[in-house]
Motif scaffolding. Structure first.
Motif, PDB file in Angstrom:
ATOM      1  N   MET A 183       0.822  -1.205   0.000  1.00  0.00           N
ATOM      2  CA  MET A 183       0.000   0.000   0.000  1.00  0.00           C
ATOM      3  C   MET A 183       0.858   1.258   0.000  1.00  0.00           C
ATOM      4  SD  MET A 183      -2.970   1.147   2.692  1.00  0.00           S
ATOM      5  CE  MET A 183      -1.881   0.803   4.088  1.00  0.00           C
ATOM      6  N   LEU A 184       1.905   1.269   0.845  1.00  0.00           N
ATOM      7  CA  LEU A 184       2.776   2.444   0.915  1.00  0.00           C
ATOM      8  C   LEU A 184       3.435   2.713  -0.432  1.00  0.00           C
ATOM      9  CD1 LEU A 184       3.945   4.666   2.691  1.00  0.00           C
ATOM     10  CD2 LEU A 184       5.761   3.080   3.373  1.00  0.00           C
ATOM     11  N   GLU A 185       3.812   1.648  -1.135  1.00  0.00           N
ATOM     12  CA  GLU A 185       4.415   1.819  -2.455  1.00  0.00           C
ATOM     13  C   GLU A 185       3.427   2.464  -3.425  1.00  0.00           C
ATOM     14  OE1 GLU A 185       5.923  -1.859  -3.920  1.00  0.00           O
ATOM     15  OE2 GLU A 185       7.480  -2.018  -2.370  1.00  0.00           O
ATOM     16  N   ASN A 186       2.151   2.058  -3.355  1.00  0.00           N
ATOM     17  CA  ASN A 186       1.123   2.647  -4.219  1.00  0.00           C
ATOM     18  C   ASN A 186       0.940   4.139  -3.916  1.00  0.00           C
ATOM     19  OD1 ASN A 186       0.756   0.094  -5.217  1.00  0.00           O
ATOM     20  ND2 ASN A 186      -1.265  -0.210  -4.339  1.00  0.00           N
ATOM     21  N   ILE A 187       0.924   4.470  -2.630  1.00  0.00           N
ATOM     22  CA  ILE A 187       0.775   5.872  -2.214  1.00  0.00           C
ATOM     23  C   ILE A 187       1.932   6.695  -2.758  1.00  0.00           C
ATOM     24  CG2 ILE A 187       0.766   7.432  -0.218  1.00  0.00           C
ATOM     25  CD1 ILE A 187      -0.555   5.072   1.356  1.00  0.00           C
ATOM     26  N   GLN A 188       3.134   6.191  -2.587  1.00  0.00           N
ATOM     27  CA  GLN A 188       4.317   6.923  -3.039  1.00  0.00           C
ATOM     28  C   GLN A 188       4.361   7.042  -4.560  1.00  0.00           C
ATOM     29  OE1 GLN A 188       7.240   4.476  -1.064  1.00  0.00           O
ATOM     30  NE2 GLN A 188       7.312   5.805   0.748  1.00  0.00           N
ATOM     31  N   ARG A 189       3.934   5.990  -5.255  1.00  0.00           N
ATOM     32  CA  ARG A 189       3.915   6.032  -6.721  1.00  0.00           C
ATOM     33  C   ARG A 189       2.897   7.061  -7.222  1.00  0.00           C
ATOM     34  NH1 ARG A 189       3.319   0.929  -7.694  1.00  0.00           N
ATOM     35  NH2 ARG A 189       1.055   0.882  -7.816  1.00  0.00           N
ATOM     36  N   THR A 190       1.727   7.071  -6.602  1.00  0.00           N
ATOM     37  CA  THR A 190       0.697   8.027  -7.001  1.00  0.00           C
ATOM     38  C   THR A 190       1.138   9.452  -6.713  1.00  0.00           C
ATOM     39  OG1 THR A 190      -1.053   6.395  -6.613  1.00  0.00           O
ATOM     40  CG2 THR A 190      -1.708   8.716  -6.658  1.00  0.00           C
ATOM     41  N   ALA A 191       1.725   9.670  -5.526  1.00  0.00           N
ATOM     42  CA  ALA A 191       2.203  11.006  -5.164  1.00  0.00           C
ATOM     43  C   ALA A 191       3.296  11.465  -6.128  1.00  0.00           C
ATOM     44  CB  ALA A 191       2.704  11.023  -3.727  1.00  0.00           C
ATOM     45  N   ALA A 192       4.164  10.561  -6.518  1.00  0.00           N
ATOM     46  CA  ALA A 192       5.237  10.912  -7.452  1.00  0.00           C
ATOM     47  C   ALA A 192       4.663  11.322  -8.810  1.00  0.00           C
ATOM     48  CB  ALA A 192       6.203   9.736  -7.609  1.00  0.00           C
TER      49      ALA A 192
END
Length: 272
Positions: free
Chosen positions: A1-10
């Motif tokens: 989930m954290l990876e998805n959040i960071q990818r979306t934010a990027a």
């Protein structure tokens, strides 16, 4: 989930450049007009953002708006997500977690809700000072320690300092504005007479189908929250009348200028 959040934010950062929002805003049913007050710098459709859920309601626009409001940099969700749309709680709170990654320091939330307190009236505003959650808790499951603790404190889910400032703003502008407890239910059906009575007995002043999942997620991440309801109908068992969505939208839109004024002045007073 954290990876998805960071990818979306990027992805979002790549499209908004060095714009870093100070405040996040979630606009509720019939309350999207606040966007007209924003000096828009960038708009992104939810549908074009990786991993971002898409609002399925025809009266929710489904856009992330970046711009200046009351002299502050903001990001506004024009269209929110609801459990009754079939989304998981993880999906519902995903946008709040992304906004936190983008740099927001305060979250502002609005919604349309039904009055339970008989001293309130349709068309009034209510600042949420506490809530009762009758939806699934969005933090159930594995905990991301980088986002927040396993057992987050909820003793002040809504920032008291912001509540007091908002009440002062309302009084200075002769706006009827209550403070009360919001009960979150799943919907999408409205409540029966017995359910309205029960929700009042357990301590509710207003009832709605949103807000609390995002507030819990914000508290989990240490993000201060201010939330306000427009009371669009009256859930009083003795005088209960049928309500449809057109009525709710009409009342929300009529009350929106008052809510907008309070939010704008609150945001203007935020410390950088």
């Amino acid at each position: 989930m954290l990876e998805n959040i960071q990818r979306t934010a990027a992805y979002i950062k790549n499209r908004i450049g060095d714009f870093e929002p100070e405040a996040g805003i979630i606009l509720g049913t019939g309350l999207g007009g606040l966007v007209k007050e924003i000096e828009v710098e960038k708009q992104l459709l939810y549908a074009n953002i990786p991993d971002f859920p898409i609002s399925t309601l025809e009266f929710h626009s489904g856009k992330l708006i970046f711009g200046i409001l009351a002299g502050k940099k903001v990001v506004a969700m024009q269209g929110r997500l609801h459990y009754y749309e079939g989304y998981s709680m993880e999906q519902i709170i995903f946008p709040v977690r992304v906004m936190r990654q983008l740099g927001i320091k305060t979250l502002f939330v609005s919604n349309a809700s039904g009055a339970l307190n008989p001293s309130f009236a349709k068309g009034d505003l209510m600042i949420i000072e506490d809530h009762i959650n009758l939806q699934p808790n969005p933090l159930v499951g594995s905990n991301e320690d980088e986002l927040g603790p396993r057992f987050p404190d909820m003793s002040e889910p809504y920032k008291l300092g912001l509540i007091e400032k908002a009440l002062d703003i309302a009084a200075a502008n002769n706006i009827t504005c209550h403070r009360g407890v919001y009960v979150a239910v799943t919907g999408p059906s409205l409540e029966t007479r017995a359910e309205y009575k029960y929700l009042r007995i357990i301590g509710g002043d207003a009832v709605g189908m949103s807000t609390v999942p995002e507030v819990i997620a914000a508290n989990h991440m240490g993000l201060p929250v201010f939330a306000m309801s427009v009371l669009t109908d009256e859930g009083f068992p003795e005088t209960l009348k049928p309500v449809d969505i057109e009525d709710i939208l009409a009342v929300a839109q009529a009350a929106e200028p008052k809510l907008t004024l309070i939010l704008k002045e609150l945001i203007a007073g935020l410390n950088g």
